[in-house]
Design an enzyme around this catalytic site. Structure first.
Site, PDB file in Angstrom:
ATOM      1  N   ARG A  13       0.802  -1.230   0.000  1.00  8.98           N
ATOM      2  CA  ARG A  13       0.000   0.000   0.000  1.00  8.98           C
ATOM      3  C   ARG A  13       0.836   1.281   0.000  1.00  8.98           C
ATOM      4  O   ARG A  13       0.299   2.381  -0.057  1.00  8.98           O
ATOM      5  CB  ARG A  13      -0.956  -0.007   1.208  1.00  8.98           C
ATOM      6  CG  ARG A  13      -2.152  -0.929   0.990  1.00  8.98           C
ATOM      7  CD  ARG A  13      -3.166  -0.760   2.086  1.00  8.98           C
ATOM      8  NE  ARG A  13      -2.795  -1.500   3.282  1.00  8.98           N
ATOM      9  CZ  ARG A  13      -3.186  -1.169   4.511  1.00  8.98           C
ATOM     10  NH1 ARG A  13      -3.923  -0.082   4.708  1.00  8.98           N
ATOM     11  NH2 ARG A  13      -2.816  -1.896   5.548  1.00  8.98           N
ATOM     12  N   GLY A  76       4.297 -15.175   6.558  1.00  5.01           N
ATOM     13  CA  GLY A  76       3.619 -14.736   7.774  1.00  5.01           C
ATOM     14  C   GLY A  76       4.591 -14.368   8.882  1.00  5.01           C
ATOM     15  O   GLY A  76       5.793 -14.662   8.814  1.00  5.01           O
ATOM     16  N   TYR A  98       8.546  -4.756  15.226  1.00  3.60           N
ATOM     17  CA  TYR A  98       8.183  -4.633  13.808  1.00  3.60           C
ATOM     18  C   TYR A  98       8.964  -3.460  13.203  1.00  3.60           C
ATOM     19  O   TYR A  98       8.980  -2.361  13.766  1.00  3.60           O
ATOM     20  CB  TYR A  98       6.690  -4.337  13.669  1.00  3.60           C
ATOM     21  CG  TYR A  98       5.772  -5.521  13.897  1.00  3.60           C
ATOM     22  CD1 TYR A  98       6.254  -6.748  14.328  1.00  3.60           C
ATOM     23  CD2 TYR A  98       4.411  -5.401  13.649  1.00  3.60           C
ATOM     24  CE1 TYR A  98       5.406  -7.822  14.516  1.00  3.60           C
ATOM     25  CE2 TYR A  98       3.551  -6.470  13.840  1.00  3.60           C
ATOM     26  CZ  TYR A  98       4.047  -7.677  14.275  1.00  3.60           C
ATOM     27  OH  TYR A  98       3.204  -8.724  14.457  1.00  3.60           O
ATOM     28  N   ASP A 100       8.158  -1.693  10.842  1.00  2.00           N
ATOM     29  CA  ASP A 100       7.285  -0.610  10.373  1.00  2.00           C
ATOM     30  C   ASP A 100       6.498   0.032  11.514  1.00  2.00           C
ATOM     31  O   ASP A 100       5.531   0.744  11.272  1.00  2.00           O
ATOM     32  CB  ASP A 100       6.341  -1.102   9.264  1.00  2.00           C
ATOM     33  CG  ASP A 100       5.454  -2.247   9.715  1.00  2.00           C
ATOM     34  OD1 ASP A 100       5.591  -2.700  10.873  1.00  2.00           O
ATOM     35  OD2 ASP A 100       4.612  -2.696   8.915  1.00  2.00           O
ATOM     36  N   GLU A 149      -6.990 -12.913  14.643  1.00  2.00           N
ATOM     37  CA  GLU A 149      -6.779 -11.902  13.609  1.00  2.00           C
ATOM     38  C   GLU A 149      -8.130 -11.398  13.093  1.00  2.00           C
ATOM     39  O   GLU A 149      -9.115 -12.143  13.078  1.00  2.00           O
ATOM     40  CB  GLU A 149      -5.970 -12.502  12.454  1.00  2.00           C
ATOM     41  CG  GLU A 149      -4.520 -12.797  12.812  1.00  2.00           C
ATOM     42  CD  GLU A 149      -3.808 -11.561  13.335  1.00  2.00           C
ATOM     43  OE1 GLU A 149      -3.711 -10.569  12.602  1.00  2.00           O
ATOM     44  OE2 GLU A 149      -3.347 -11.594  14.489  1.00  2.00           O
ATOM     45  N   ARG A 328      27.040  27.236   2.164  1.00  2.00           N
ATOM     46  CA  ARG A 328      27.264  25.846   1.741  1.00  2.00           C
ATOM     47  C   ARG A 328      28.353  25.195   2.592  1.00  2.00           C
ATOM     48  O   ARG A 328      29.000  25.853   3.401  1.00  2.00           O
ATOM     49  CB  ARG A 328      27.617  25.838   0.252  1.00  2.00           C
ATOM     50  CG  ARG A 328      26.399  26.194  -0.610  1.00  2.00           C
ATOM     51  CD  ARG A 328      26.780  26.348  -2.056  1.00  2.00           C
ATOM     52  NE  ARG A 328      27.503  25.178  -2.543  1.00  2.00           N
ATOM     53  CZ  ARG A 328      28.281  25.170  -3.628  1.00  2.00           C
ATOM     54  NH1 ARG A 328      28.456  26.276  -4.337  1.00  2.00           N
ATOM     55  NH2 ARG A 328      28.891  24.064  -3.989  1.00  2.00           N
TER      56      ARG A 328
END
Ligand code: UD1
Ligand code: MG
Length: 452
Positions: A13, A76, A98, A100, A149, A328
Site C-alpha cells: 500500500r 507470515g 516490527y 514498520d 486476527e 554551503r
C-alpha cells in the site's frame, strides 16, 4: 535479551519501489528508528528479518551488531521469526519488534520486558476506539487466552477493543517449540506469530500484557497516509519538548526536525523551518521563517533572517545572515559577520566583522577581518577543471561587481575599484582598478523608428 525485528513485508500500500521499512520518518528510515531503540536496550543479539526489496535493507544498515536473516518467500509473521532462530541465545528471552512500527519508546519496551520476567509470554497491547485490522486480544476471566486476527474473527471477537501491537516478549526455548507447531490453516494462509499465545496457555506459561505510555507508540506504517500521520505525531512531540525546554516556536505545528537540534536559552524559531542532521543553536539565536538548516553550529546571538539555506557551516556569535543567504559546506564565519541577500558562501573562512551584504559568490576563499565585499563580487574559483583559492586580507574593500580570478590575493587594506577583474595579486594598501576608460560619444544619436 535477543531482539528480532520483522521487516520482510512488502508494503504494497506504499505504492513505492523502495522497501517500506526504508521510507523516512523525520529524515531517518523507519527501520533505523526501530534499530536505534533496540540498541538502546543493549540486546545480546539483534536480528533483522528482511525479504521484500532484497539486499536494499541490509545494505542500508551496516553494523557488526546486526545479524540479517532473509525470509523468502514471506509466509507470515510466525514464519518470519523462524528465520531468526539460528541467531537467538536460548538463555535469555526474545523481544519481537516490527520494522514498520517506528515510535515505540525504550521505556515502553522495558516495561514489557519487566512484566515478561524470564519465563512469561508478554504482549504489548493497546485499547483502540476503532480496532479494525488488528489482531484482537481474547481474554477469559481477565486472562489472555489467545489472539484472533481480524480476518478470522467472528462478530463478538471483532467487538473487542484491546488489540495486539505485534510487539511481544517470549521465553526463547519455548518460542522455538511453539513456532514449530504453527499451521497456516487460517483466513490468510499464513503462519501467524499470534498463534503462539494459545500454545503458551495450553503449556501453562503465563501470558501477561503491558501498555505503552501513548497509543501512537504502537502505530504502524502501511500507507503514505499513515506515514504522514506518524510524521506529524513525531514532529509534534519534538516541538512540545522544545517548548518545554524554553525554546520559542512561532507555531509548534510548523517546524520539522529531521535529526537533532540542541538549543541554548532564549532561542526563537519562526514558522516553517526545517532542521536536519545535528544543529546547535546557542543562546539568544533567532531563526526567521522558512529556513533550512543542516549540520550547523550557530553561535550566540546570531540572527538568521527568513529564507536562508545553511549546510555544514559554523556561524560566529552576533552574526547576521540573510534574508535569502546560502551558506554551503565548509563555511566558517567568525563573530559579527554580516551575510546579506543572495550571497552564496562555500568552503570559505571569513574573519570577524566582515560583510558581504548583497549578491555575491565567495567560494574557496580566506577572508580577513573588517573586509567589505561589495555587491556583485564573484570569486572565480573554477577554471572548468581545477579549483583555486582566493585570499582577501584584513581591511580590504572590494568595489561592487568585481571578479577575483583565483588563485589571487588581495593584500591587507587594499581597495578594488568597482568593476575590477582581478587576475594578478592586488598590493596591500593601494587602489587597484581594471576598467575601460569612460568615453562619451558626442555625435551619437538614438535611432528612431522610420514610419512607412
Ligand atoms: C500483525 C499481527 C496483528 C497485529 C498487527 C499489528 C500477526 C499474524 N498479526 O498483523 O495481530 O494486530 O500486526 O500491526 O502477527 N512481516 C514479515 N514477514 C511476513 C509477514 C510480515 O517480516 O511474512 C513483517 C512485516 O514487514 C511487518 C510485520 O511483520 O513489519 C507485521 O506484518 P503485517 O503483514 O503488517 O501484519 P498484520 O496483518 O498487520
Ligand atoms: Mg500491519
Amino acid at each position: 535479551m535477543n531482539i528480532v525485528i520483522l521487516a520482510a513485508g512488502m508494503g504494497k500500500r506504499m505504492h513505492s519501489a523502495l522497501p517500506k521499512v526504508l521510507h523516512p520518518l523525520a529524515g531517518k528510515p523507519l527501520l533505523a528508528h526501530v534499530i536505534d531503540t533496540a540498541r538502546s536496550l543493549s540486546p545480546d543479539t539483534l536480528c533483522v528479518i528482511y525479504g521484500h526489496g532484497g539486499a536494499a535493507v541490509p545494505d542500508a544498515f551496516k553494523g557488526a551488531d546486526i545479524a540479517f536473516a532473509i525470509q523468502d518467500p514471506q509466509l507470515g509473521t510466525g514464519h518470519a521469526v523462524v528465520q531468526a532462530l539460528p541467531h537467538l541465545d536460548d538463555r535469555c528471552p526474545t523481544l519481537i519488534l516490527y520494522g514498520d512500527v517506528p515510535l515505540t519508546s525504550a521505556v515502553t519496551l522495558q516495561r514489557l520486558l519487566d512484566v515478561a520476567e524470564r519465563d512469561k509470554l508478554a504482549i504489548l497491547t493497546v485499547h483502540l476506539d476503532s480496532p479494525v485490522g488488528y489482531g484482537r486480544i481474547v481474554r477469559e476471566d481477565g486472562k489472555i487466552v489467545r489472539i484472533v486476527e481480524q480476518k478470522d474473527a467472528d462478530e463478538a471477537e471483532r467487538a473487542i477493543r484491546e488489540v495486539n501491537s505485534g510487539i511481544m516478549v517470549a521465553p526463547t526455548v519455548r518460542l522455538r517449540q511453539w513456532l514449530t507447531n504453527l499451521s497456516n490453516d487460517n483466513a490468510q494462509g499464513e503462519y501467524y506469530l499470534t498463534d503462539i499465545v494459545a500454545q503458551a496457555v495450553a503449556d501453562g506459561v503465563p501470558v501477561v500484557a503491558a501498555q505503552p505510555d501513548a497509543a501512537w507508540e504502537t502505530l504502524g506504517v502501511n500507507s503514505k497516509v499513515q506515514l504522514a500521520e506518524l510524521e506529524r505525531i513525531f514532529q509534534g512531540e519534538i516541538a512540545a519538548a522544545l517548548l518545554e525546554q524554553g525554546v520559542t516556536l512561532a507555531d509548534p505545528a510548523r517546524i520539522d526536525v529531521r535529526g537533532k537540534i540542541l538549543c541554548g536559552g532564549d532561542v526563537s524559531i519562526d514558522v516553517n523551518c526545517v532542521f536536519e542532521g545535528l544543529v546547535t543553536l546557542e543562546d539568544d539565536v533567532s531563526i526567521g521563517a522558512h529556513c533550512v538548516i543542516k549540520n550547523a553550529h550557530i553561535g550566540r546571538g546570531v540572527r538568521i533572517k527568513p529564507f536562508c539555506h545553511i549546510e555544514e557551516a559554523t556561524i560566529g556569535a552576533g552574526s547576521v545572515i540573510g534574508p535569502y543567504a546560502r551558506l554551503r559546506p565548509g563555511t566558517e564565519l567568525a563573530e559579527d559577520v554580516h551575510i546579506g541577500n543572495f550571497v552564496e558562501i562555500k568552503n570559505s573562512q571569513i574573519a570577524a566583522h566582515s560583510k558581504a551584504n548583497h549578491l555575491a559568490y565567495v567560494g574557496d576563499a580566506t577572508v580577513g577581518s573588517r573586509v567589505n565585499i561589495g555587491a556583485g563580487t564573484i570569486t572565480c574559483n573554477y577554471d572548468g577543471v581545477n579549483k583555486f583559492r582566493t585570499v582577501i586580507e584584513d581591511d580590504v574593500f572590494i568595489g561592487s561587481d568585481s571578479q577575483l580570478i583565483a588563485p589571487v590575493t588581495v593584500g591587507k587594506g587594499a581597495t578594488l575599484g568597482a568593476g575590477t577583474t582581478l587576475s594578478k595579486n592586488a598590493p596591500a594598501g593601494k587602489l587597484t582598478i581594471s576598467r575601460a576608460g569612460q568615453v562619451t560619444i558626442e555625435s551619437w544619436q538614438r535611432p528612431i523608428k522610420i514610419k512607412k
